[in-house]
Design a protein around this motif. Sequence first.
Motif, short mmCIF file in Angstrom:
data_model
loop_
_atom_site.label_atom_id
_atom_site.label_comp_id
_atom_site.label_asym_id
_atom_site.label_seq_id
_atom_site.Cartn_x
_atom_site.Cartn_y
_atom_site.Cartn_z
N ILE A 84 72.82 39.91 19.23
CA ILE A 84 71.77 40.91 19.08
C ILE A 84 70.81 40.34 18.05
O ILE A 84 71.19 40.10 16.90
N LYS A 110 74.58 35.60 25.87
CA LYS A 110 73.62 36.61 26.31
C LYS A 110 72.83 37.05 25.08
O LYS A 110 73.40 37.44 24.06
N TYR A 112 70.20 39.57 23.28
CA TYR A 112 69.54 40.88 23.33
C TYR A 112 68.50 40.94 22.22
O TYR A 112 68.82 41.28 21.07
N TYR A 114 65.71 42.46 19.87
CA TYR A 114 65.37 43.84 19.48
C TYR A 114 64.19 43.79 18.51
O TYR A 114 64.25 43.10 17.48
N LYS A 138 82.17 47.07 18.30
CA LYS A 138 81.39 47.95 19.18
C LYS A 138 80.71 47.09 20.24
O LYS A 138 80.46 45.90 20.03
N THR A 139 80.37 47.70 21.34
CA THR A 139 79.72 46.94 22.41
C THR A 139 78.22 46.77 22.12
O THR A 139 77.66 47.52 21.31
N SER A 140 77.59 45.85 22.82
CA SER A 140 76.14 45.65 22.61
C SER A 140 75.38 46.93 22.97
O SER A 140 74.40 47.28 22.30
N GLU A 141 75.83 47.64 24.00
CA GLU A 141 75.15 48.89 24.40
C GLU A 141 75.23 49.91 23.27
O GLU A 141 74.25 50.58 22.95
N GLU A 142 76.41 50.02 22.67
CA GLU A 142 76.57 50.99 21.57
C GLU A 142 75.68 50.61 20.38
O GLU A 142 75.05 51.47 19.76
N LEU A 144 72.88 48.76 20.40
CA LEU A 144 71.45 48.95 20.72
C LEU A 144 71.07 50.43 20.74
O LEU A 144 69.98 50.81 20.28
N ALA A 145 71.99 51.27 21.21
CA ALA A 145 71.72 52.72 21.23
C ALA A 145 71.59 53.26 19.81
O ALA A 145 70.74 54.09 19.50
N ASP A 148 68.23 52.31 18.33
CA ASP A 148 67.18 53.21 18.85
C ASP A 148 67.24 54.56 18.15
O ASP A 148 66.21 55.16 17.85
#
Length: 280
Positions: A84, A110, A112, A114, A138-142, A144-145, A148
Amino acid sequence: MKIAVMTDSTAYLPVDIMEELNIHMVPLSVVFEGTSYEEEIDIKYEEFYQKIKEVKELPTTSQPSIGLITTKLEALATDYDAVIAIHISSGISGTYQAVITAGSMVEGIKVYPYDSELSCMGLGFYVLEAAKMAKENKTSEEILARLDEMKQSMRAYFMVEDLSNLHRGGRLNGAQAIVGSLLQVKPILHFVDKVIVPFEKIRTTKKALNRIMGMLEEDAAKGNELSVSFIHANNKQGAIELRDAFIEKYPKSDTSINYFGPVIGTHLGEGSLGVVWYQK
Ligand code: MYR
Protein backbone atom coordinates in the motif's frame (compact mmCIF):
# COMPACT_ATOMS: atom_id res chain seq x y z
CA MET A 1 -0.96 -12.15 2.18
CA LYS A 2 2.01 -10.14 3.39
CA ILE A 3 1.46 -6.40 2.97
CA ALA A 4 4.12 -3.68 2.99
CA VAL A 5 3.43 0.00 3.57
CA MET A 6 5.38 2.55 1.57
CA THR A 7 5.31 6.32 1.65
CA ASP A 8 7.53 9.18 0.58
CA SER A 9 9.83 11.45 2.53
CA THR A 10 7.30 14.29 2.77
CA ALA A 11 5.47 12.41 5.54
CA TYR A 12 8.52 13.32 7.70
CA LEU A 13 7.89 10.43 10.05
CA PRO A 14 10.52 9.88 12.75
CA VAL A 15 13.03 7.18 11.77
CA ASP A 16 12.48 5.11 14.93
CA ILE A 17 8.72 4.92 14.27
CA MET A 18 9.32 3.95 10.64
CA GLU A 19 11.66 1.18 11.76
CA GLU A 20 9.31 -0.04 14.47
CA LEU A 21 6.33 -0.18 12.10
CA ASN A 22 8.31 -1.35 9.10
CA ILE A 23 7.42 1.64 6.94
CA HIS A 24 9.27 1.91 3.65
CA MET A 25 10.10 5.27 2.16
CA VAL A 26 11.09 6.79 -1.17
CA PRO A 27 12.71 10.23 -0.94
CA LEU A 28 11.94 13.40 -2.86
CA SER A 29 14.86 15.76 -3.45
CA VAL A 30 15.87 19.36 -3.08
CA VAL A 31 18.21 20.81 -5.67
CA PHE A 32 20.64 23.49 -4.48
CA GLU A 33 22.58 25.22 -7.25
CA GLY A 34 22.59 22.16 -9.49
CA THR A 35 23.26 19.57 -6.75
CA SER A 36 20.45 17.23 -5.83
CA TYR A 37 20.02 16.00 -2.25
CA GLU A 38 17.58 13.26 -1.23
CA GLU A 39 15.78 14.68 1.78
CA GLU A 40 15.91 12.81 5.08
CA ILE A 41 18.94 10.93 3.66
CA ASP A 42 21.49 13.40 2.19
CA ILE A 43 19.99 16.44 3.81
CA LYS A 44 18.07 16.66 7.06
CA TYR A 45 15.84 19.28 8.51
CA GLU A 46 18.45 21.28 10.51
CA GLU A 47 21.00 21.39 7.72
CA PHE A 48 18.38 22.48 5.21
CA TYR A 49 17.20 25.48 7.22
CA GLN A 50 20.84 26.48 7.77
CA LYS A 51 21.68 26.10 4.09
CA ILE A 52 18.81 28.23 2.77
CA LYS A 53 20.24 31.14 4.77
CA GLU A 54 23.62 30.72 3.04
CA VAL A 55 22.70 30.24 -0.63
CA LYS A 56 21.90 33.00 -3.09
CA GLU A 57 19.27 31.05 -5.00
CA LEU A 58 16.47 29.17 -3.31
CA PRO A 59 16.42 25.42 -4.05
CA THR A 60 13.96 23.65 -6.29
CA THR A 61 12.39 20.26 -5.58
CA SER A 62 11.87 17.06 -7.51
CA GLN A 63 9.84 13.88 -7.18
CA PRO A 64 11.56 10.47 -6.93
CA SER A 65 12.44 9.02 -10.34
CA ILE A 66 10.47 6.08 -11.69
CA GLY A 67 13.75 4.12 -11.62
CA LEU A 68 14.18 4.73 -7.89
CA ILE A 69 10.59 3.72 -7.13
CA THR A 70 10.88 0.64 -9.35
CA THR A 71 14.01 -0.48 -7.52
CA LYS A 72 12.24 -0.01 -4.19
CA LEU A 73 9.19 -2.01 -5.33
CA GLU A 74 11.38 -4.79 -6.73
CA ALA A 75 13.13 -5.08 -3.37
CA LEU A 76 9.76 -5.23 -1.58
CA ALA A 77 8.58 -7.93 -4.01
CA THR A 78 11.10 -10.36 -2.53
CA ASP A 79 9.41 -10.20 0.90
CA TYR A 80 5.84 -9.05 0.31
CA ASP A 81 2.82 -9.93 -1.83
CA ALA A 82 1.37 -6.41 -1.89
CA VAL A 83 2.26 -2.83 -1.04
CA ILE A 84 0.00 0.00 0.00
CA ALA A 85 1.80 3.08 -1.29
CA ILE A 86 0.51 6.26 0.34
CA HIS A 87 1.84 9.52 -1.08
CA ILE A 88 1.89 13.30 -1.21
CA SER A 89 -1.12 14.85 -2.93
CA SER A 90 -1.14 14.24 -6.67
CA GLY A 91 -2.23 17.86 -7.13
CA ILE A 92 1.13 19.24 -5.94
CA SER A 93 3.66 16.56 -6.89
CA GLY A 94 4.13 13.94 -9.59
CA THR A 95 5.20 11.36 -6.98
CA TYR A 96 1.86 9.53 -6.81
CA GLN A 97 1.69 9.29 -10.63
CA ALA A 98 5.29 8.01 -10.71
CA VAL A 99 4.34 5.28 -8.22
CA ILE A 100 1.42 4.24 -10.44
CA THR A 101 3.76 4.03 -13.44
CA ALA A 102 6.46 2.13 -11.53
CA GLY A 103 3.82 -0.20 -10.06
CA SER A 104 2.68 -1.16 -13.54
CA MET A 105 6.25 -2.07 -14.49
CA VAL A 106 7.14 -4.29 -11.53
CA GLU A 107 6.14 -7.94 -11.37
CA GLY A 108 5.56 -10.15 -8.36
CA ILE A 109 3.94 -7.57 -6.10
CA LYS A 110 0.49 -5.96 -6.20
CA VAL A 111 0.75 -2.19 -5.77
CA TYR A 112 -2.14 -0.21 -4.29
CA PRO A 113 -1.32 3.50 -4.76
CA TYR A 114 -3.22 5.80 -2.36
CA ASP A 115 -3.39 9.57 -2.84
CA SER A 116 -3.31 11.23 0.61
CA GLU A 117 -4.43 14.51 -1.04
CA LEU A 118 -2.18 16.12 1.59
CA SER A 119 1.41 15.90 2.77
CA CYS A 120 3.47 16.02 6.01
CA MET A 121 1.66 14.58 9.03
CA GLY A 122 -1.60 14.63 7.09
CA LEU A 123 0.06 11.98 4.96
CA GLY A 124 1.83 10.55 8.00
CA PHE A 125 -1.40 9.82 9.87
CA TYR A 126 -2.58 7.58 7.03
CA VAL A 127 0.77 5.83 6.86
CA LEU A 128 0.88 5.10 10.59
CA GLU A 129 -2.64 3.67 10.56
CA ALA A 130 -1.95 1.52 7.49
CA ALA A 131 1.30 0.21 8.98
CA LYS A 132 -0.38 -0.72 12.28
CA MET A 133 -3.14 -2.52 10.40
CA ALA A 134 -0.66 -4.35 8.16
CA LYS A 135 1.12 -5.53 11.32
CA GLU A 136 -2.21 -6.89 12.56
CA ASN A 137 -2.53 -8.84 9.30
CA LYS A 138 -5.53 -6.84 8.04
CA THR A 139 -6.29 -7.21 4.35
CA SER A 140 -5.52 -4.53 1.77
CA GLU A 141 -9.28 -3.93 1.36
CA GLU A 142 -9.67 -3.34 5.10
CA ILE A 143 -6.71 -0.97 5.17
CA LEU A 144 -7.85 1.03 2.15
CA ALA A 145 -11.39 1.28 3.56
CA ARG A 146 -10.00 2.62 6.84
CA LEU A 147 -7.90 5.22 4.97
CA ASP A 148 -11.02 6.40 3.14
CA GLU A 149 -12.84 6.60 6.45
CA MET A 150 -10.03 8.71 7.95
CA LYS A 151 -10.22 11.05 4.96
CA GLN A 152 -13.73 12.04 6.01
CA SER A 153 -12.49 13.69 9.20
CA MET A 154 -8.97 14.74 8.16
CA ARG A 155 -8.42 18.52 8.41
CA ALA A 156 -5.28 20.46 7.52
CA TYR A 157 -4.77 24.22 7.71
CA PHE A 158 -1.50 26.05 7.44
CA MET A 159 -0.03 29.49 6.97
CA VAL A 160 3.18 30.92 5.61
CA GLU A 161 5.16 34.04 6.44
CA ASP A 162 5.38 35.00 2.79
CA LEU A 163 3.38 33.66 -0.13
CA SER A 164 6.09 34.19 -2.74
CA ASN A 165 7.73 30.74 -2.36
CA LEU A 166 4.46 28.92 -2.94
CA HIS A 167 3.66 31.18 -5.86
CA ARG A 168 7.14 30.81 -7.40
CA GLY A 169 6.88 27.02 -7.21
CA GLY A 170 3.45 27.11 -8.87
CA ARG A 171 1.75 25.47 -5.88
CA LEU A 172 -0.77 28.19 -5.18
CA ASN A 173 -3.60 28.94 -7.52
CA GLY A 174 -3.65 32.11 -9.62
CA ALA A 175 -3.03 35.71 -8.81
CA GLN A 176 -4.05 35.43 -5.19
CA ALA A 177 -0.40 34.99 -4.21
CA ILE A 178 0.64 38.29 -5.72
CA VAL A 179 -2.32 40.15 -4.28
CA GLY A 180 -1.81 38.46 -0.94
CA SER A 181 1.84 39.36 -0.59
CA LEU A 182 1.28 42.95 -1.73
CA LEU A 183 -1.38 43.47 0.86
CA GLN A 184 0.61 41.51 3.43
CA VAL A 185 -2.38 39.36 4.05
CA LYS A 186 -1.76 36.16 6.04
CA PRO A 187 -4.14 33.78 4.38
CA ILE A 188 -4.95 30.45 5.95
CA LEU A 189 -4.29 27.80 3.32
CA HIS A 190 -5.79 24.37 2.88
CA PHE A 191 -6.30 21.67 0.28
CA VAL A 192 -9.35 21.42 -1.92
CA ASP A 193 -9.44 18.72 -4.60
CA LYS A 194 -5.77 17.94 -3.99
CA VAL A 195 -4.46 21.49 -4.58
CA ILE A 196 -3.62 24.36 -2.25
CA VAL A 197 -6.07 27.23 -2.09
CA PRO A 198 -6.60 30.08 0.36
CA PHE A 199 -9.20 29.23 2.98
CA GLU A 200 -9.63 32.72 4.42
CA LYS A 201 -7.68 35.95 4.10
CA ILE A 202 -6.69 37.26 7.50
CA ARG A 203 -4.50 40.28 8.21
CA THR A 204 -2.26 39.09 11.02
CA THR A 205 -0.49 35.88 11.90
CA LYS A 206 -2.00 35.92 15.37
CA LYS A 207 -5.56 36.17 14.06
CA ALA A 208 -4.92 33.47 11.47
CA LEU A 209 -3.54 31.07 14.09
CA ASN A 210 -6.46 31.84 16.40
CA ARG A 211 -8.84 31.02 13.59
CA ILE A 212 -7.13 27.64 12.93
CA MET A 213 -7.11 26.84 16.63
CA GLY A 214 -10.77 27.81 16.83
CA MET A 215 -11.66 25.26 14.16
CA LEU A 216 -9.61 22.60 15.94
CA GLU A 217 -11.26 23.32 19.28
CA GLU A 218 -14.68 23.30 17.67
CA ASP A 219 -14.03 19.73 16.51
CA ALA A 220 -12.56 18.71 19.88
CA ALA A 221 -15.54 20.22 21.71
CA LYS A 222 -17.84 17.81 19.88
CA GLY A 223 -16.31 15.14 22.10
CA ASN A 224 -14.45 13.50 19.25
CA GLU A 225 -11.18 11.83 20.13
CA LEU A 226 -8.68 13.59 17.89
CA SER A 227 -5.09 13.01 16.83
CA VAL A 228 -3.50 16.39 16.26
CA SER A 229 -0.18 17.35 14.71
CA PHE A 230 1.32 20.83 15.09
CA ILE A 231 3.80 21.32 12.25
CA HIS A 232 6.47 23.96 11.86
CA ALA A 233 9.17 25.08 9.44
CA ASN A 234 12.07 25.76 11.83
CA ASN A 235 9.63 27.38 14.26
CA LYS A 236 9.36 24.70 16.93
CA GLN A 237 8.51 27.20 19.64
CA GLY A 238 5.52 28.40 17.60
CA ALA A 239 4.25 24.81 17.30
CA ILE A 240 4.83 24.12 21.00
CA GLU A 241 2.83 27.20 21.99
CA LEU A 242 -0.10 26.09 19.86
CA ARG A 243 0.11 22.55 21.22
CA ASP A 244 0.33 23.71 24.85
CA ALA A 245 -2.66 26.03 24.46
CA PHE A 246 -4.65 23.13 23.03
CA ILE A 247 -3.72 20.51 25.64
CA GLU A 248 -4.50 22.94 28.41
CA LYS A 249 -8.13 22.76 27.24
CA TYR A 250 -8.06 19.15 26.04
CA PRO A 251 -5.43 17.40 28.20
CA LYS A 252 -6.26 13.91 27.05
CA SER A 253 -5.70 14.65 23.37
CA ASP A 254 -3.19 12.74 21.33
CA THR A 255 -0.81 15.42 19.99
CA SER A 256 2.57 15.59 18.29
CA ILE A 257 5.01 18.23 17.11
CA ASN A 258 6.30 17.62 13.60
CA TYR A 259 8.27 19.55 11.03
CA PHE A 260 8.02 20.70 7.45
CA GLY A 261 11.21 19.17 6.06
CA PRO A 262 13.37 20.31 3.12
CA VAL A 263 11.00 19.69 0.18
CA ILE A 264 7.90 21.16 1.79
CA GLY A 265 9.97 23.87 3.51
CA THR A 266 11.24 24.94 0.07
CA HIS A 267 7.69 25.73 -0.98
CA LEU A 268 6.31 27.11 2.29
CA GLY A 269 9.33 29.01 3.59
CA GLU A 270 10.82 29.20 7.07
CA GLY A 271 8.48 30.09 9.92
CA SER A 272 5.38 28.42 8.47
CA LEU A 273 2.99 26.68 10.82
CA GLY A 274 0.27 24.13 10.22
CA VAL A 275 -2.21 22.06 12.19
CA VAL A 276 -3.54 18.71 11.00
CA TRP A 277 -6.06 16.54 12.78
CA TYR A 278 -8.47 13.67 12.32
CA GLN A 279 -10.98 11.77 14.37
CA LYS A 280 -9.43 8.59 15.71
C1 MYR B 1 7.83 17.94 -5.96
O1 MYR B 1 8.75 18.59 -6.45
O2 MYR B 1 7.32 16.99 -6.56
C2 MYR B 1 7.33 18.29 -4.58
C3 MYR B 1 6.47 19.49 -4.56
C4 MYR B 1 5.97 19.81 -3.16
C5 MYR B 1 5.05 21.01 -3.08
C6 MYR B 1 4.72 21.36 -1.66
C7 MYR B 1 3.71 22.46 -1.51
C8 MYR B 1 3.37 22.75 -0.06
C9 MYR B 1 2.61 21.65 0.64
C10 MYR B 1 2.13 22.03 2.01
C11 MYR B 1 1.59 20.85 2.76
C12 MYR B 1 1.00 21.20 4.08
C13 MYR B 1 0.35 20.02 4.74
C14 MYR B 1 -0.19 20.35 6.08
